[in-house]
Design a protein around this motif. Sequence first.
Motif, PDB file in Angstrom:
ATOM      1  N   VAL A 191       0.852  -1.190   0.000  1.00 54.76           N
ATOM      2  CA  VAL A 191       0.000   0.000   0.000  1.00 54.76           C
ATOM      3  C   VAL A 191       0.886   1.236   0.000  1.00 54.76           C
ATOM      4  O   VAL A 191       1.766   1.380   0.852  1.00 54.76           O
ATOM      5  N   ILE A 192       0.665   2.115  -0.954  1.00 52.69           N
ATOM      6  CA  ILE A 192       1.368   3.395  -0.999  1.00 52.69           C
ATOM      7  C   ILE A 192       0.337   4.460  -0.658  1.00 52.69           C
ATOM      8  O   ILE A 192      -0.674   4.602  -1.344  1.00 52.69           O
ATOM      9  N   LYS A 193       0.571   5.191   0.405  1.00 49.44           N
ATOM     10  CA  LYS A 193      -0.468   6.102   0.910  1.00 49.44           C
ATOM     11  C   LYS A 193       0.118   7.461   1.268  1.00 49.44           C
ATOM     12  O   LYS A 193       1.312   7.596   1.552  1.00 49.44           O
ATOM     13  N   SER A 194      -0.757   8.475   1.255  1.00 47.71           N
ATOM     14  CA  SER A 194      -0.333   9.852   1.504  1.00 47.71           C
ATOM     15  C   SER A 194      -0.236  10.153   2.992  1.00 47.71           C
ATOM     16  O   SER A 194       0.387  11.138   3.381  1.00 47.71           O
ATOM     17  N   GLY A 195      -0.868   9.342   3.814  1.00 43.25           N
ATOM     18  CA  GLY A 195      -0.849   9.576   5.256  1.00 43.25           C
ATOM     19  C   GLY A 195      -0.905   8.267   6.011  1.00 43.25           C
ATOM     20  O   GLY A 195      -1.301   7.225   5.466  1.00 43.25           O
ATOM     21  N   GLU A 196      -0.543   8.314   7.274  1.00 48.16           N
ATOM     22  CA  GLU A 196      -0.437   7.104   8.085  1.00 48.16           C
ATOM     23  C   GLU A 196      -1.733   6.317   8.151  1.00 48.16           C
ATOM     24  O   GLU A 196      -1.739   5.086   8.172  1.00 48.16           O
ATOM     25  N   HIS A 197      -2.871   7.019   8.203  1.00 47.90           N
ATOM     26  CA  HIS A 197      -4.156   6.349   8.429  1.00 47.90           C
ATOM     27  C   HIS A 197      -5.015   6.263   7.170  1.00 47.90           C
ATOM     28  O   HIS A 197      -6.219   6.008   7.257  1.00 47.90           O
ATOM     29  N   LYS A 198      -4.412   6.464   5.991  1.00 49.45           N
ATOM     30  CA  LYS A 198      -5.205   6.466   4.756  1.00 49.45           C
ATOM     31  C   LYS A 198      -5.876   5.126   4.502  1.00 49.45           C
ATOM     32  O   LYS A 198      -6.949   5.068   3.894  1.00 49.45           O
ATOM     33  N   THR A 208      -4.075  -0.390  14.609  1.00 43.24           N
ATOM     34  CA  THR A 208      -3.253   0.160  15.690  1.00 43.24           C
ATOM     35  C   THR A 208      -4.162   0.708  16.790  1.00 43.24           C
ATOM     36  O   THR A 208      -5.364   0.931  16.584  1.00 43.24           O
ATOM     37  N   GLU A 209      -3.585   0.953  17.967  1.00 39.61           N
ATOM     38  CA  GLU A 209      -4.358   1.502  19.076  1.00 39.61           C
ATOM     39  C   GLU A 209      -4.872   2.899  18.744  1.00 39.61           C
ATOM     40  O   GLU A 209      -5.979   3.273  19.119  1.00 39.61           O
ATOM     41  N   GLU A 210      -4.058   3.684  18.035  1.00 38.54           N
ATOM     42  CA  GLU A 210      -4.490   5.023  17.636  1.00 38.54           C
ATOM     43  C   GLU A 210      -5.692   4.946  16.700  1.00 38.54           C
ATOM     44  O   GLU A 210      -6.620   5.756  16.800  1.00 38.54           O
ATOM     45  N   GLU A 211      -5.677   3.962  15.818  1.00 38.30           N
ATOM     46  CA  GLU A 211      -6.798   3.802  14.890  1.00 38.30           C
ATOM     47  C   GLU A 211      -8.043   3.317  15.609  1.00 38.30           C
ATOM     48  O   GLU A 211      -9.163   3.683  15.241  1.00 38.30           O
TER      49      GLU A 211
END
Length: 333
Positions: A191-198, A208-211
């Motif tokens: 996966v190539i993404k613009s942001g950590e949570h995309k 993740t716990e943040e998600e």
Amino acid sequence: MIKKIFSGFFFSVLSVVLICVLFVSIMLNIILLGVTAAQQEQSTKSDSFNEKVVEGESDKSKILIVPLQGVISDSGPDTYTVNSRHVKKVFEQAEKDNRIRGVILYINSPGGTITATDKIFHIITKYKNVKKVPVIAYFDGVAASGGYYIAMACDKVICHATTITGSIGVIMSFYQAQELLKDKLGIESIVIKSGEHKDIGSFSRNITEEEREIFNGILMEMYATFLEKVRSGRKELTDMPEDELKKIADGRIYTGKQALELKLVDELGYFDDAKDSICETLGIKRSDTSFVQYEKNVNPFFELLQAQTKAENPVQSMLRQKFTANFYYLWRP
């Protein structure tokens, strides 16, 4: 000589073939034009409904019965889901008929998608504000989560004693298959993404716990909206402290009898009791009004054709529902 005969025969056959092809082409074009015209006519007709009288003979006073049966979703065909577009058309037609003096929502639904549920709630509320007629809900086998949410737009809720209702809350679920894909099948998701949570909620990696916190924040916002609808729709619960209301609205299901004890519904009864109740509210005799339903004005051929074009492969449906993260007002054991 033989060569000339053969040549003449060949061109004769070729001429016949070309004439046949031309004839078939013309016929196909005529059929295509006819189908297109019929589809346009059908499209116009599908915006209106036939009225079916289910009880009574009065033409001056009518009560509209609106069945809401099935999962609430705008992504499925009208036949199998409670679709907000269909419900909107029903109430738009009802709004034009001044002989309709009240509406009964016949609810048999476990709920469904949050947006479609809220749209239907808004449609009913708008109709009530414009027409100033009573709208009551009758709960049949299941009226849980989104099915209950919709009923909060009504003036009264009558429930069968054995109905499964409640399930006030929000749910989301999705599978994660990182270990299966990578360790068992040797498949790695790139996966190539613009942001950590995309790609939040992806089934190909662990959450993740943040998600989890992000999802929980969205879920609790939608839950607060549900509680707000319960407070506005159930006057008996308006002044209940929030912590007490949340004890009732913790996602659990109730029977109709339990729901009555908790003031989630107004009365227990059968569908006939709902009919009597709305007539009593209007101050009219049941024998002096007619109960009607709207039926789709469709051609069976085009209904079948439309169903085929919209049909989804069962495997695709399973993958879409199980591996895609989404939020629902839905009782889903």
